[in-house]
Design a protein around this motif. Sequence first.
Motif, PDB file in Angstrom:
ATOM      1  N   ARG A  19       0.837  -1.207   0.000  1.00 44.76           N
ATOM      2  CA  ARG A  19       0.000   0.000   0.000  1.00 44.76           C
ATOM      3  C   ARG A  19       0.872   1.258   0.000  1.00 44.76           C
ATOM      4  O   ARG A  19       0.580   2.228  -0.669  1.00 44.76           O
ATOM      5  CB  ARG A  19      -0.847  -0.035   1.267  1.00 44.76           C
ATOM      6  CG  ARG A  19      -2.155   0.659   1.161  1.00 44.76           C
ATOM      7  CD  ARG A  19      -3.107   0.255   2.247  1.00 44.76           C
ATOM      8  NE  ARG A  19      -2.556   0.205   3.590  1.00 44.76           N
ATOM      9  CZ  ARG A  19      -2.729  -0.803   4.434  1.00 44.76           C
ATOM     10  NH1 ARG A  19      -3.413  -1.860   4.060  1.00 44.76           N
ATOM     11  NH2 ARG A  19      -2.220  -0.775   5.641  1.00 44.76           N
ATOM     12  N   PHE A  21       3.754   1.971  -1.203  1.00 43.50           N
ATOM     13  CA  PHE A  21       4.417   2.410  -2.421  1.00 43.50           C
ATOM     14  C   PHE A  21       3.481   2.463  -3.633  1.00 43.50           C
ATOM     15  O   PHE A  21       3.926   2.638  -4.760  1.00 43.50           O
ATOM     16  CB  PHE A  21       5.624   1.507  -2.700  1.00 43.50           C
ATOM     17  CG  PHE A  21       6.648   1.577  -1.613  1.00 43.50           C
ATOM     18  CD1 PHE A  21       7.397   2.734  -1.436  1.00 43.50           C
ATOM     19  CD2 PHE A  21       6.836   0.520  -0.745  1.00 43.50           C
ATOM     20  CE1 PHE A  21       8.328   2.821  -0.413  1.00 43.50           C
ATOM     21  CE2 PHE A  21       7.762   0.599   0.280  1.00 43.50           C
ATOM     22  CZ  PHE A  21       8.517   1.754   0.446  1.00 43.50           C
ATOM     23  N   ALA A  22       2.201   2.288  -3.380  1.00 48.07           N
ATOM     24  CA  ALA A  22       1.254   2.341  -4.498  1.00 48.07           C
ATOM     25  C   ALA A  22       1.051   3.795  -4.933  1.00 48.07           C
ATOM     26  O   ALA A  22       1.005   4.697  -4.097  1.00 48.07           O
ATOM     27  CB  ALA A  22      -0.079   1.735  -4.067  1.00 48.07           C
ATOM     28  N   VAL A  23       0.965   3.985  -6.244  1.00 49.10           N
ATOM     29  CA  VAL A  23       0.672   5.329  -6.767  1.00 49.10           C
ATOM     30  C   VAL A  23      -0.532   5.182  -7.696  1.00 49.10           C
ATOM     31  O   VAL A  23      -0.394   5.205  -8.921  1.00 49.10           O
ATOM     32  CB  VAL A  23       1.873   5.908  -7.549  1.00 49.10           C
ATOM     33  CG1 VAL A  23       1.663   7.390  -7.820  1.00 49.10           C
ATOM     34  CG2 VAL A  23       3.172   5.684  -6.811  1.00 49.10           C
ATOM     35  N   PRO A  24      -1.715   5.000  -7.117  1.00 46.15           N
ATOM     36  CA  PRO A  24      -2.878   4.760  -7.977  1.00 46.15           C
ATOM     37  C   PRO A  24      -3.278   5.992  -8.774  1.00 46.15           C
ATOM     38  O   PRO A  24      -2.989   7.127  -8.376  1.00 46.15           O
ATOM     39  CB  PRO A  24      -3.980   4.360  -6.992  1.00 46.15           C
ATOM     40  CG  PRO A  24      -3.544   4.857  -5.667  1.00 46.15           C
ATOM     41  CD  PRO A  24      -2.047   4.959  -5.690  1.00 46.15           C
ATOM     42  N   MET A  25      -3.933   5.753  -9.892  1.00 48.50           N
ATOM     43  CA  MET A  25      -4.433   6.850 -10.718  1.00 48.50           C
ATOM     44  C   MET A  25      -5.503   7.617  -9.943  1.00 48.50           C
ATOM     45  O   MET A  25      -6.088   7.091  -8.995  1.00 48.50           O
ATOM     46  CB  MET A  25      -5.106   6.282 -11.983  1.00 48.50           C
ATOM     47  CG  MET A  25      -4.185   5.543 -12.916  1.00 48.50           C
ATOM     48  SD  MET A  25      -5.107   4.474 -14.045  1.00 48.50           S
ATOM     49  CE  MET A  25      -5.575   5.637 -15.286  1.00 48.50           C
ATOM     50  N   ALA A  26      -5.771   8.838 -10.393  1.00 51.35           N
ATOM     51  CA  ALA A  26      -6.848   9.609  -9.771  1.00 51.35           C
ATOM     52  C   ALA A  26      -8.192   8.960 -10.111  1.00 51.35           C
ATOM     53  O   ALA A  26      -8.331   8.331 -11.166  1.00 51.35           O
ATOM     54  CB  ALA A  26      -6.820  11.037 -10.301  1.00 51.35           C
ATOM     55  N   ALA A  27      -9.158   9.124  -9.210  1.00 47.25           N
ATOM     56  CA  ALA A  27     -10.477   8.520  -9.421  1.00 47.25           C
ATOM     57  C   ALA A  27     -11.081   8.975 -10.754  1.00 47.25           C
ATOM     58  O   ALA A  27     -11.741   8.197 -11.451  1.00 47.25           O
ATOM     59  CB  ALA A  27     -11.397   8.886  -8.264  1.00 47.25           C
ATOM     60  N   ILE A  30      -9.903   6.934 -13.589  1.00 48.52           N
ATOM     61  CA  ILE A  30     -10.535   5.610 -13.564  1.00 48.52           C
ATOM     62  C   ILE A  30     -11.922   5.700 -14.198  1.00 48.52           C
ATOM     63  O   ILE A  30     -12.303   4.876 -15.041  1.00 48.52           O
ATOM     64  CB  ILE A  30     -10.654   5.101 -12.095  1.00 48.52           C
ATOM     65  CG1 ILE A  30      -9.271   4.882 -11.481  1.00 48.52           C
ATOM     66  CG2 ILE A  30     -11.528   3.852 -12.002  1.00 48.52           C
ATOM     67  CD1 ILE A  30      -8.538   3.651 -11.934  1.00 48.52           C
ATOM     68  N   ARG A  31     -12.659   6.754 -13.825  1.00 49.51           N
ATOM     69  CA  ARG A  31     -14.019   6.900 -14.378  1.00 49.51           C
ATOM     70  C   ARG A  31     -13.974   7.133 -15.881  1.00 49.51           C
ATOM     71  O   ARG A  31     -14.789   6.591 -16.630  1.00 49.51           O
ATOM     72  CB  ARG A  31     -14.737   8.050 -13.672  1.00 49.51           C
ATOM     73  CG  ARG A  31     -15.243   7.662 -12.290  1.00 49.51           C
ATOM     74  CD  ARG A  31     -16.190   8.701 -11.725  1.00 49.51           C
ATOM     75  NE  ARG A  31     -15.510   9.814 -11.082  1.00 49.51           N
ATOM     76  CZ  ARG A  31     -15.356  11.024 -11.603  1.00 49.51           C
ATOM     77  NH1 ARG A  31     -15.821  11.302 -12.817  1.00 49.51           N
ATOM     78  NH2 ARG A  31     -14.729  11.981 -10.937  1.00 49.51           N
ATOM     79  N   ARG A  33     -11.759   6.063 -17.963  1.00 50.66           N
ATOM     80  CA  ARG A  33     -11.482   4.788 -18.633  1.00 50.66           C
ATOM     81  C   ARG A  33     -12.700   3.873 -18.621  1.00 50.66           C
ATOM     82  O   ARG A  33     -12.969   3.157 -19.574  1.00 50.66           O
ATOM     83  CB  ARG A  33     -10.292   4.098 -17.969  1.00 50.66           C
ATOM     84  CG  ARG A  33      -8.967   4.783 -18.292  1.00 50.66           C
ATOM     85  CD  ARG A  33      -7.807   3.880 -17.970  1.00 50.66           C
ATOM     86  NE  ARG A  33      -7.995   2.572 -18.553  1.00 50.66           N
ATOM     87  CZ  ARG A  33      -7.560   1.443 -18.012  1.00 50.66           C
ATOM     88  NH1 ARG A  33      -6.907   1.457 -16.883  1.00 50.66           N
ATOM     89  NH2 ARG A  33      -7.757   0.299 -18.611  1.00 50.66           N
ATOM     90  N   GLY A  34     -13.427   3.890 -17.512  1.00 55.62           N
ATOM     91  CA  GLY A  34     -14.647   3.076 -17.432  1.00 55.62           C
ATOM     92  C   GLY A  34     -15.681   3.533 -18.444  1.00 55.62           C
ATOM     93  O   GLY A  34     -16.308   2.722 -19.125  1.00 55.62           O
ATOM     94  N   ASP A  35     -15.824   4.851 -18.573  1.00 60.11           N
ATOM     95  CA  ASP A  35     -16.775   5.399 -19.556  1.00 60.11           C
ATOM     96  C   ASP A  35     -16.351   5.035 -20.978  1.00 60.11           C
ATOM     97  O   ASP A  35     -17.178   4.717 -21.828  1.00 60.11           O
ATOM     98  CB  ASP A  35     -16.864   6.921 -19.409  1.00 60.11           C
ATOM     99  CG  ASP A  35     -17.584   7.328 -18.130  1.00 60.11           C
ATOM    100  OD1 ASP A  35     -18.378   6.508 -17.618  1.00 60.11           O
ATOM    101  OD2 ASP A  35     -17.345   8.444 -17.630  1.00 60.11           O
ATOM    102  N   ARG A  37     -14.591   2.417 -21.927  1.00 64.21           N
ATOM    103  CA  ARG A  37     -14.885   0.990 -22.165  1.00 64.21           C
ATOM    104  C   ARG A  37     -16.355   0.796 -22.500  1.00 64.21           C
ATOM    105  O   ARG A  37     -16.717   0.042 -23.385  1.00 64.21           O
ATOM    106  CB  ARG A  37     -14.569   0.181 -20.898  1.00 64.21           C
ATOM    107  CG  ARG A  37     -13.183  -0.368 -20.824  1.00 64.21           C
ATOM    108  CD  ARG A  37     -13.002  -1.130 -19.527  1.00 64.21           C
ATOM    109  NE  ARG A  37     -13.807  -2.340 -19.484  1.00 64.21           N
ATOM    110  CZ  ARG A  37     -13.354  -3.536 -19.824  1.00 64.21           C
ATOM    111  NH1 ARG A  37     -12.115  -3.698 -20.201  1.00 64.21           N
ATOM    112  NH2 ARG A  37     -14.146  -4.596 -19.775  1.00 64.21           N
TER     113      ARG A  37
END
Lengths: 198, 172
Positions: A19, A21-27, A30-31, A33-35, A37
């Motif tokens: 956790r 060292f994780a550098v997750p993308m901004a929410a 993510i949205r 990319r979901g849209d 798809r």
Amino acid sequence: MADETGLDDHLARLAADGRRFAVPMAAEQIRVRGDRRRRRKRAVRMSGGVLVAAAVAVGGLSLVLSGRGPAPTAAKPTPSLSAPRFVPPTPAPGEEYAVEIGYVYDARVLADGIQVTVKQLRTERRGTAVPTGVVHKVTLSPQTPVEVEQVAGGKPGDMRLAELVDRLSGGPRWVFAVDYDGEGRIQSLREAVWLTVE
Amino acid sequence: MDEQAFDAFYAGSVGRLIGQLYAMIGDRGEAQDVVQEAFVRAWEHRARLDEDGAPEAWVRTVAWRLAVSRWRRVRTSLSFARRQGPPPNVPPPDTHHVLLVQALRQIPAAQRRVIVLHHLCDLEVKQVAAETNSPVGTVKAQLSRGRAALARILADTELDPRAGRVSEVEHG
């Protein structure tokens, strides 16, 4: 769950390390990319699936694999040869792929890819499978990834379909799990070494 | 689930899920990739997520499924590598973590998954059975076999419980 082995503590520390060292993308990303798809799938459905699916597959994979040699493309199965009619399996909710188990054989090199015949099997008891009576042909990209073991002499490894044409050109002998994506295209084959056909 | 609710759900759970998936699959970068990809699908299927009522378990299950297939893993990694550029410069994991990851990799994936769900995610056996879609008896057997295998593999290492507890100071 506390235990004498300290497993809980060890796992908690390991997870904290992952956790930290994780550098997750901004929410928002993510949205987006979901849209994207969602729109892409809708476009594929509305266009009948063929042209857009091919464009998405070729375009997407060529971007991902640029500089890595020819890109694998997805293939849509052709109509069934015999009754009952073949219907490509659909991934379950949340799953990326649906699996068809079957003999893959009679491989032939055509102008637009490699045609193989799939004789579908149904898993029965643990580790055994029986024919369903469904047989269909499909034309795949020569670059389709294949996980092999017995078909490659017993050594587990990754190959491309083009390298297996000779071995798959005869009658039904090797059983594979065939991975279909949400648009009914075959993305990969995995030799089903865990199955025995009755 | 609207944008605000999704963003709050993401912010509140993405780190935890990456940690859990790291313990399940033993690769930090890959854990992040599959968890993010699972969140992308969660947003794509947000109506279903609302119906499901357990969004975190849904994302964890999807992330696990993405991780289990070699082909899926390769595609996901390539895809995220392209989008995100080179991985950030992070220090290597410490020796105890390397030992544990190596041990976890030596046991079957199904055992690894139930051990993490039970011992790290604090799920009851019944909940683990529901999440893995397995009978309770199977989960109990997997837990027992997995723990025994880990104990064997970790015997005589620095993580051997007989050697005493690992220093808290050492691990910050």
